[in-house]
Design an enzyme around this catalytic site. Structure first.
Site, short mmCIF file in Angstrom:
data_model
loop_
_atom_site.label_atom_id
_atom_site.label_comp_id
_atom_site.label_asym_id
_atom_site.label_seq_id
_atom_site.Cartn_x
_atom_site.Cartn_y
_atom_site.Cartn_z
N LYS A 43 0.63 -3.08 5.04
CA LYS A 43 1.48 -1.88 5.02
C LYS A 43 1.20 -1.10 6.29
CE LYS A 43 2.63 2.06 2.05
NZ LYS A 43 2.36 2.70 0.73
N ASP A 142 3.58 9.13 -8.88
CA ASP A 142 4.84 8.43 -8.55
C ASP A 142 4.92 7.11 -9.30
OD1 ASP A 142 7.32 8.06 -7.43
OD2 ASP A 142 6.57 7.34 -5.50
#
Length: 400
Positions: A43, A142
């Site tokens: 990432k 989230d």
């Protein structure tokens, strides 16, 4: 670069390949650890954000947060590095079976609806992940179908009983702690964030957020999973508790949330700890009754309904009881008040004719906007875990 394909590049010892996800701040690639010959995920923070100290630190903090969470149900971070363009990157465990959103989307395209086994498989993996996140003094903030992943279990054993959503050789894992809140380092004040539809009300703007925000998101996620199915009212009640607008009315932790979900799908699982209710009068919850002749409230029979447990609990069990007092008739435009008569149960949930919920309210006030009939449902649980339900039918006449 030597050894790299036309669409690949090297970041340290990682051969970075195809993009498997992208957002406003970072791009996610499938990659190969050339030293260990293992597939991983890299990432990479976007170049335009890498010079922003606040965003850069938040990105790196995600890696640190993941390192603090020890759970097979949370994506592991293997390494952290920086490219020659000063872009920090995280090397993460590869979830090779995609996201929960992708799995459910593919199943629904074939006419699938969730079964109890599907709900339990997701709920158990989700609760295990969230419990570990909270044990590390973090709030995820989230939880959504796109941030819940599936991966092949290293030992092939998976999480337990197979389901269509989480298969026998798979494990559910939670990813993307980039929105996480560190309780040990902050007062709890935060700004808006999270995924629409899975974001608790306290995250809609500046406010106080604690671990109960994740419980709201867990209930929203399982509610999403059961769309189009016919789960029992007991499950609606269990999920509804942590969908309460006030965090104080939600389950205290992930273990309590899971216990309620498991009891809803298997009343013989575990025991409750209900105590007699003794509450002062609250302001009535308000709802508009969109009454249609013959309409029944709650989640009724539909596709897959025969796969669920009996959805007709009694109004009394084990020394606990529920009933609803109030008028049986109403007139369009005129408010009516219904009262919960609850004994031997600590919590209860109203299911209102417009599909809304009210948790632990002593009274609800409803106003019909059309003639017909409607039902109001009151759910609770006896101390032994048995669901109990009262149903109040309203016949609505046209106004003069």
């Amino acid at each position: 670069m030597a050894g790299a394909g036309a669409n690949e590049r090297l970041l340290g010892r990682y051969r970075v390949g195809e993009v498997i996800g992208a957002g406003s701040f970072a791009t996610v690639h499938r990659a190969v650890d050339e030293r260990l010959d293992d597939v991983v995920v890299v990432k990479v923070l976007a170049e335009n954000h890498s010079l922003n100290p606040e965003i850069r630190e938040r990105f790196i903090a995600e890696g640190r947060a993941l390192r603090r969470v020890a759970s097979p149900h949370v994506v592991a971070v293997h390494d952290i590095g920086e490219s020659d363009r000063q872009q920090p990157y995280l090397v993460l465990e590869h979830a090779d079976r995609g996201t929960l959103a992708q799995r459910v989307g593919a199943l629904r395209a074939d006419g699938w609806t969730a079964t109890p086994a599907d709900v339990l498989a997701v709920a158990r993996g989700l609760a295990a992940a969230v419990e570990a996140v909270h044990a590390a003094q973090l709030v995820h903030r989230d939880l959504s179908p796109g941030n819940v992943l599936l991966r092949t279990s290293p030992d092939g054993a998976g999480d337990g009983a197979a389901s269509s959503v989480v298969r026998a050789d798979e494990r559910l894992v939670v990813a993307d702690l980039g929105m996480c809140k560190d309780l040990a380092l902050s007062s709890g004040l935060t700004v808006a964030g999270g995924t629409e539809g899975f974001r608790p009300p306290e995250q809609d703007g500046p406010g106080t957020v604690d671990t109960r925000a994740d419980l709201w998101a867990m209930s929203a996620l399982v509610t999403w999973l059961t769309e189009g199915a016919s789960p029992p009212r007991a499950l609606t009640t269990a999920l509804g508790r942590s969908l309460a607008g006030s965090p104080a009315r939600r389950h205290p932790d992930a273990a309590a949330w899971l216990a309620d979900v498991e009891r809803a799908l298997d009343p013989a699982h575990g025991t409750g700890t209900g105590t007699p209710a003794g509450r002062g009068r609250r302001r009535p919850a308000r709802a508009v009754v969109a009454a249609v002749a013959g309409a029944a409230l709650g989640l009724g029979a539909g596709v897959g309904g025969t796969l669920w447990l009996d959805d007709h609990p009694s109004s009394a069990s084990g020394g606990a009881s529920v009933s609803i007092s109030g008028p049986a008739t109403a007139t369009v435009g005129t408010p009516v008040t219904l009262t919960a008569d609850v004994a031997g149960a600590a919590h209860w949930v109203w299911t209102l004719p417009n599909g809304a919920y009210a948790t632990d309210e002593e009274t609800v006030e409803l106003t019909a906007n059309r003639a017909g009939s409607a039902e109001v449902v009151l759910d609770a649980r006896a101390p032994d875990g048995t669901p109990i339900t009262a149903v109040h039918r309203l016949e609505v006449a046209a106004g003069s």
